[in-house]
Design an enzyme around this catalytic site. Structure first.
Site, PDB file in Angstrom:
ATOM      1  N   CYS A 150       0.840  -1.194   0.000  1.00 54.53           N
ATOM      2  CA  CYS A 150       0.000   0.000   0.000  1.00 54.53           C
ATOM      3  C   CYS A 150       0.886   1.260   0.000  1.00 54.53           C
ATOM      4  O   CYS A 150       1.500   1.566  -1.006  1.00 54.53           O
ATOM      5  CB  CYS A 150      -0.963  -0.041   1.187  1.00 54.53           C
ATOM      6  SG  CYS A 150      -2.336   1.124   1.039  1.00 54.53           S
TER       7      CYS A 150
ATOM      8  N   HIS B  67      -3.568  -5.262   0.088  1.00 53.46           N
ATOM      9  CA  HIS B  67      -3.072  -5.791   1.374  1.00 53.46           C
ATOM     10  C   HIS B  67      -3.171  -7.320   1.355  1.00 53.46           C
ATOM     11  O   HIS B  67      -4.155  -7.889   1.841  1.00 53.46           O
ATOM     12  CB  HIS B  67      -3.897  -5.233   2.534  1.00 53.46           C
ATOM     13  CG  HIS B  67      -3.648  -3.789   2.825  1.00 53.46           C
ATOM     14  ND1 HIS B  67      -2.723  -3.373   3.763  1.00 53.46           N
ATOM     15  CD2 HIS B  67      -4.187  -2.667   2.292  1.00 53.46           C
ATOM     16  CE1 HIS B  67      -2.714  -2.042   3.811  1.00 53.46           C
ATOM     17  NE2 HIS B  67      -3.599  -1.593   2.923  1.00 53.46           N
TER      18      HIS B  67
ATOM     19  N   GLU C 267      -1.806  -9.467   3.141  1.00 51.66           N
ATOM     20  CA  GLU C 267      -1.760 -10.096   4.477  1.00 51.66           C
ATOM     21  C   GLU C 267      -3.138 -10.469   4.996  1.00 51.66           C
ATOM     22  O   GLU C 267      -3.279 -11.397   5.804  1.00 51.66           O
ATOM     23  CB  GLU C 267      -1.061  -9.181   5.485  1.00 51.66           C
ATOM     24  CG  GLU C 267      -1.744  -7.858   5.773  1.00 51.66           C
ATOM     25  CD  GLU C 267      -1.316  -6.718   4.849  1.00 51.66           C
ATOM     26  OE1 GLU C 267      -1.558  -5.554   5.205  1.00 51.66           O
ATOM     27  OE2 GLU C 267      -0.752  -7.016   3.780  1.00 51.66           O
TER      28      GLU C 267
END
Length: 563
Positions: free
Chosen positions: A399, A526, A528
């Site tokens: 990001c 993102h 994750e």
């Protein structure tokens, strides 16, 4: 539908989320379909406008919901995809009830906490519990509900009252309450104290809920005499008292619960159609926990961010790195570096901190710059990115990390000295990162580009595409207001910084890769948030593979992990 309510006592942050996730994992391992709901008693509509220092990271769901990090635990443990309505807040409930009142739904009655707020809570829980969260789109059979905060908090009282009523509506065989409490062990005496748990259970009973299981958290394993004492004074059988001490990894928690007979208890208490023994799923967890504890080789990653004083601020990033490290049989050594300490201003103010931060960065095997907001610490992040690029250290920017990688490249490779993001310098002559056309500069909450979006690979010659299994596109979760300026991308590509992934329209830059570098990757999304213990996120896996010098071998094997 069976409902399991998880409450907490003595202190907040006691581990209710991990306990709730572990219970869900055990029940899922028995072949049941499980969903989860998190209740946060704060008045905010959602977690989107919080500083990470308030409640930890803001977790983003597929539908764009900005929610509490515990929903991330549920998704990772249970391998499910939740929705924003799986996170209930006081703000959402009151907004819902006030909207109904304005619409005239209460027919002139006085709108009160009881029954209107409490009814709204029960109705929300029953409706959301039925929403499918697995890939097979079947209705869940078990709903695990975590009530945030501690029993006795004034802001949580309407929710406790709602569940006091709800236990009779659902019937005893369909509802049970698990109370998580703390058993402290003062250093002065070394004795494990039960009084806080006794008082917490007494307070819970005074509010109309009786715990079916008491889960006692402690630093060290609890002695049997303590278990018997809690059983006697809290009016439960000894087998209803469960101990969970601090363990080396959270993967061990479902195993501790299973070893203490929790499957047999739930089978009897909720009349569940299951065997006493868990399936292969829990055996996989056991193997994973054992493997985690036996790892010998270490890989160090420097996380350069601005919220490094609290590890929960980067909970999903840490988990994604841990999943990837475990997949390649390495122990993760994650070094948190406050990006401000890498800046020249810190050298003048506190040279010791400055040199310590740079020492950490220099000895790391790989560098990660995660997402964030605001100008503080950005110069330090740019310094770390420059180090990774010039010294050919494996690097992943997420990001804001990707946006700053573009800024750093513009300044040092294109010689655009004032290149910047309009977030930090609205008047820059070289706006390489700009605010998105649809961004609303007025309201802050829920106005970003949020949720799962498709990213299309524009070339086959991409490391990340290979890591994703040579897919033509990927779908990952986003949370950003700014984007790389699409009008300037050709300048970067000419110098070797390739934009290999775009959105479906081809106008929004999603993935960058630097030529002639072991691993220099930036992603606007993102990844994750979609990492799972047994399915690590490809960008994070790539970082770990590059940091351990095994990325090329992995790609040559066709992206298969060595046994």
């Amino acid at each position: 539908m069976k409902y399991i309510l998880v409450t907490g006592g003595v202190i907040s942050g006691i581990g209710k989320g991990i306990i709730a996730s572990s219970i869900g994992t055990i029940l899922k391992s028995c072949g049941l379909r499980v969903t989860a709901i998190k209740i946060d008693p704060y008045i905010n509509i959602d977690a989107g406008t919080f500083s990470p220092y308030e409640h930890g990271e803001v977790f983003v769901l597929n539908d764009g919901g900005e929610v509490d990090l515990d929903l991330g635990n549920y998704e990772r443990f249970l391998d499910i995809n939740l929705y924003k309505d799986n996170n209930i807040t006081t703000g959402k409930i009151y907004q819902h009830v006030i909207n109904k009142e304005r619409h005239g739904d209460y027919l002139g009655k006085t709108v009160q906490v009881v029954p209107h707020i409490t009814d709204a809570v029960q109705e929300w829980v029953m409706n959301q519990a039925k929403v499918p969260v697995d890939d097979d789109k079947k209705e869940p059979q078990i709903c695990v509900i975590e009530l945030g905060g501690t029993i006795g908090d004034i802001e949580g009282m309407p929710f406790v009252e709602a569940f006091r009523q709800f236990q009779f509506k659902a019937k005893r065989e369909n509802f049970c309450n698990i109370h998580v409490s703390l058993v402290p062990q003062p250093n002065a005496t070394g004795e494990q104290k039960t009084k806080p748990t006794q008082n917490s259970v007494r307070a819970l009973r005074g509010l109309g809920l009786s715990p079916d299981l008491i889960v006692c958290r402690s630093a060290k394993p609890i002695e049997m005499a303590v278990k018997e004492k809690i059983s006697m004074f809290c009016h439960v059988e000894p087998e209803q008292v469960i101990f969970i001490h601090d363990v080396s990894s959270t993967y061990r928690v479902p195993i501790l619960l299973e070893e203490q007979g929790i499957i047999k208890y739930f089978k009897q208490r909720l009349n569940l159609p299951i065997d006493d023994q868990p399936s292969d799923l829990l055996m996989k967890w056991k193997k994973m926990a054992c493997r985690y504890e036996r790892l010998l080789k270490v890989c160090s990653i420097a996380l350069v961010g601005k919220y490094t004083k609290l590890s929960d601020c980067y909970a999903s990033v840490f988990k994604a790195l841990e999943h990837s490290a475990l997949a390649i049989n390495y122990k993760l050594d994650l070094m948190y570096i406050d990006s401000t300490e890498l800046e020249r201003s810190t050298e003048a103010e506190n040279s010791v901190k400055y040199h310590q931060a740079w020492h950490k960065l220099c000895k790391a095997d790989g560098i990660l710059v995660p997402g964030g907001f605001g100008i503080r610490g950005t110069e330090g992040k740019l310094q770390a990115i420059s180090w990774a690029r010039t010294k050919k250290k494996p690097f992943l920017g997420v990001c804001l990390g990707m946006q700053l990688a573009v800024v750093e490249f513009a300044r040092n490779c294109l010689n655009w000295e004032d290149a910047n993001s309009t977030e930090f310098d609205p008047d820059t002559k070289n706006p390489v990162v700009i605010d998105m056309p649809e961004h609303n500069p007025g309201d802050m909450g829920g106005t970003m580009r949020l949720g799962k979006r498709r990213t299309v690979f524009k070339t086959e010659n991409s490391v990340l595409r290979k890591l994703y299994g040579d897919e033509m596109f990927v779908e990952e979760r986003h949370r950003h207001r700014y984007e790389v300026n699409p009008e300037l991308t050709h300048c970067f590509e000419e110098k070797g910084l390739k934009f290999v992934g775009h959105d479906t329209e081809g106008s929004r830059m999603e993935i960058i890769e630097l030529e002639n570098h072991p691993y220099f990757v930036g992603v606007q999304f993102h990844p994750e948030f979609s990492s799972r213990p047994m399915k690590p996120s490809p960008p994070y896996l790539g970082l770990l593979l590059a940091a351990t010098g095994t990325l090329n071998a992995y790609l040559q094997r066709g992206c298969k992990l060595s046994p």
